[in-house]
Scaffold this motif. Structure first.
Motif, mmCIF file in Angstrom:
data_model
loop_
_atom_site.group_PDB
_atom_site.id
_atom_site.type_symbol
_atom_site.label_atom_id
_atom_site.label_comp_id
_atom_site.label_asym_id
_atom_site.label_seq_id
_atom_site.Cartn_x
_atom_site.Cartn_y
_atom_site.Cartn_z
ATOM 1 N N SER A 88 0.825 -1.206 0.000
ATOM 2 C CA SER A 88 0.000 0.000 0.000
ATOM 3 C C SER A 88 0.861 1.257 0.000
ATOM 4 O O SER A 88 0.509 2.269 -0.623
ATOM 5 C CB SER A 88 -0.930 -0.008 1.217
ATOM 6 O OG SER A 88 -1.827 -1.106 1.147
ATOM 7 N N ASP A 89 1.982 1.210 0.695
ATOM 8 C CA ASP A 89 2.929 2.325 0.663
ATOM 9 C C ASP A 89 3.356 2.622 -0.767
ATOM 10 O O ASP A 89 3.452 3.784 -1.182
ATOM 11 C CB ASP A 89 4.184 1.978 1.476
ATOM 12 C CG ASP A 89 3.987 2.183 2.965
ATOM 13 O OD1 ASP A 89 2.846 2.493 3.367
ATOM 14 O OD2 ASP A 89 4.964 2.025 3.716
ATOM 15 N N GLU A 90 3.630 1.568 -1.521
ATOM 16 C CA GLU A 90 4.114 1.733 -2.890
ATOM 17 C C GLU A 90 3.060 2.393 -3.769
ATOM 18 O O GLU A 90 3.391 3.185 -4.660
ATOM 19 C CB GLU A 90 4.529 0.379 -3.474
ATOM 20 C CG GLU A 90 5.751 -0.237 -2.810
ATOM 21 C CD GLU A 90 6.983 0.652 -2.929
ATOM 22 O OE1 GLU A 90 7.144 1.320 -3.975
ATOM 23 O OE2 GLU A 90 7.783 0.684 -1.971
ATOM 24 N N ILE A 91 1.798 2.085 -3.526
ATOM 25 C CA ILE A 91 0.723 2.727 -4.289
ATOM 26 C C ILE A 91 0.699 4.219 -3.999
ATOM 27 O O ILE A 91 0.565 5.048 -4.908
ATOM 28 C CB ILE A 91 -0.628 2.072 -3.960
ATOM 29 C CG1 ILE A 91 -0.661 0.649 -4.508
ATOM 30 C CG2 ILE A 91 -1.794 2.898 -4.514
ATOM 31 C CD1 ILE A 91 -1.891 -0.135 -4.130
ATOM 32 N N TYR A 92 0.853 4.574 -2.738
ATOM 33 C CA TYR A 92 0.901 5.995 -2.384
ATOM 34 C C TYR A 92 2.098 6.691 -3.040
ATOM 35 O O TYR A 92 1.971 7.779 -3.605
ATOM 36 C CB TYR A 92 0.969 6.162 -0.863
ATOM 37 C CG TYR A 92 1.348 7.572 -0.469
ATOM 38 C CD1 TYR A 92 0.425 8.607 -0.570
ATOM 39 C CD2 TYR A 92 2.638 7.867 -0.041
ATOM 40 C CE1 TYR A 92 0.774 9.896 -0.240
ATOM 41 C CE2 TYR A 92 2.992 9.158 0.283
ATOM 42 C CZ TYR A 92 2.058 10.182 0.186
ATOM 43 O OH TYR A 92 2.413 11.450 0.499
ATOM 44 N N LYS A 93 3.256 6.045 -2.996
ATOM 45 C CA LYS A 93 4.473 6.660 -3.534
ATOM 46 C C LYS A 93 4.410 6.855 -5.040
ATOM 47 O O LYS A 93 4.888 7.855 -5.567
ATOM 48 C CB LYS A 93 5.690 5.803 -3.184
ATOM 49 C CG LYS A 93 6.092 5.842 -1.725
ATOM 50 C CD LYS A 93 7.198 4.849 -1.432
ATOM 51 C CE LYS A 93 8.457 5.161 -2.199
ATOM 52 N NZ LYS A 93 9.544 4.191 -1.897
ATOM 53 N N THR A 94 3.830 5.892 -5.745
ATOM 54 C CA THR A 94 3.849 5.933 -7.207
ATOM 55 C C THR A 94 2.617 6.595 -7.815
ATOM 56 O O THR A 94 2.693 7.162 -8.905
ATOM 57 C CB THR A 94 3.977 4.509 -7.787
ATOM 58 O OG1 THR A 94 2.877 3.708 -7.319
ATOM 59 C CG2 THR A 94 5.294 3.880 -7.355
ATOM 60 N N ARG A 95 1.474 6.547 -7.097
ATOM 61 C CA ARG A 95 0.232 7.036 -7.696
ATOM 62 C C ARG A 95 -0.454 8.129 -6.892
ATOM 63 O O ARG A 95 -1.451 8.704 -7.333
ATOM 64 C CB ARG A 95 -0.722 5.855 -7.891
ATOM 65 C CG ARG A 95 -0.187 4.829 -8.898
ATOM 66 C CD ARG A 95 -0.954 3.516 -8.849
ATOM 67 N NE ARG A 95 -2.384 3.701 -8.960
ATOM 68 C CZ ARG A 95 -3.290 2.744 -8.711
ATOM 69 N NH1 ARG A 95 -2.875 1.533 -8.349
ATOM 70 N NH2 ARG A 95 -4.578 2.992 -8.826
ATOM 71 N N GLY A 96 0.051 8.415 -5.683
ATOM 72 C CA GLY A 96 -0.499 9.526 -4.921
ATOM 73 C C GLY A 96 -1.524 9.128 -3.879
ATOM 74 O O GLY A 96 -1.978 7.976 -3.815
ATOM 75 N N LEU A 97 -1.894 10.109 -3.059
ATOM 76 C CA LEU A 97 -2.751 9.874 -1.897
ATOM 77 C C LEU A 97 -4.147 9.399 -2.282
ATOM 78 O O LEU A 97 -4.671 8.456 -1.687
ATOM 79 C CB LEU A 97 -2.837 11.143 -1.059
ATOM 80 C CG LEU A 97 -3.743 11.080 0.171
ATOM 81 C CD1 LEU A 97 -3.289 9.989 1.125
ATOM 82 C CD2 LEU A 97 -3.778 12.431 0.872
#
Length: 224
Positions: A88-97
């Motif tokens: 889930s961290d990676e989704i935030y880092k690559t695609r935003g909040l």
């Protein structure tokens, strides 16, 4: 000799150990079947993590440490990239909040994969059950202290339920500092993958930094 003399002095029931003349202890972590490895040596901690063992680099002694209850063990964990995987961290880092929040809402009831401390939490939960009293209070108390907040909280709850690893407390702090919550919980030790949170918490509780995929200066999963 000094190590075993100290063990005897403090009345600890430790009878085995490895001494390597300063060489890395990492190869011996899986050899001993160790569940939790704590060290001040970054390289040893990283190698232990890579070997599949829960490991963390310890902070200094807290300057504002409170009196801790001796009849309980209280352990606090961050969630993502510690107990849970960094997916889930990676989704935030690559695609935003917003993409992160949408993903977590869509997968709210889907259990997350385990992170570096996932198996350790499961074993700790067994101890929690062993020391559970008739009134439902255990001498092993577990807390999740995460930067997630609603609506991303639901997946944490559903994951813990699916794993059979109940937490005695869960704190969804958003952008707020974790140290005051950890002090209120009376934690003996806290584990987090972000140096910012470890440094802040280390003022009030012994804290362990879990090596992870994040830039130490970049906040991950802020409130939204």
């Amino acid at each position: 000799m000094r190590a075993f003399n100290s063990i005897e002095e403090y009345g600890l029931t430790i009878k085995t150990g490895s001494f390597t003349s300063g060489r890395s202890l990492a190869p011996f972590v899986p050899a001993w079947g160790i569940d939790l490895f704590l060290s001040n040596e970054t390289s040893d901690v990283q190698k232990a993590i890579e070997a599949g063992t829960a490991a963390a680099k310890l902070s200094g002694v807290p300057v504002d440490r409170q009196t801790i209850r001796e009849d309980e063990v209280r352990i606090a964990f961050d969630g993502d990239a510690v107990v849970f995987s960094a997916e889930s961290d990676e989704i935030y880092k690559t695609r935003g909040l917003q993409a992160f929040l949408a993903h977590e809402a869509e997968n709210a009831t889907k259990p997350m994969a385990g992170g570096p401390f996932g198996n350790f939490l499961k074993k700790l939960s067994i101890l929690r059950e062993i020391y559970l009293s008739d009134d439902g209070v255990s001498k092993v108390r577990i807390a999740i202290v995460t930067a997630r907040n609603a609506p991303a909280h639901a997946r944490v709850v559903h994951t813990l339920r699916a794993w059979g690893t109940p937490a005695d407390e869960a704190h969804f702090v958003g952008v707020n500092a974790k140290a005051p919550l950890l002090k209120a919980f009376g934690a003996h030790i806290f584990f987090d993958d972000q140096e910012k949170h470890v440094l802040g918490a280390s003022r009030v509780v012994s804290s362990g930094h879990v090596p992870g995929p994040h830039d130490p200066d970049e906040a991950v999963i802020p409130a939204g």
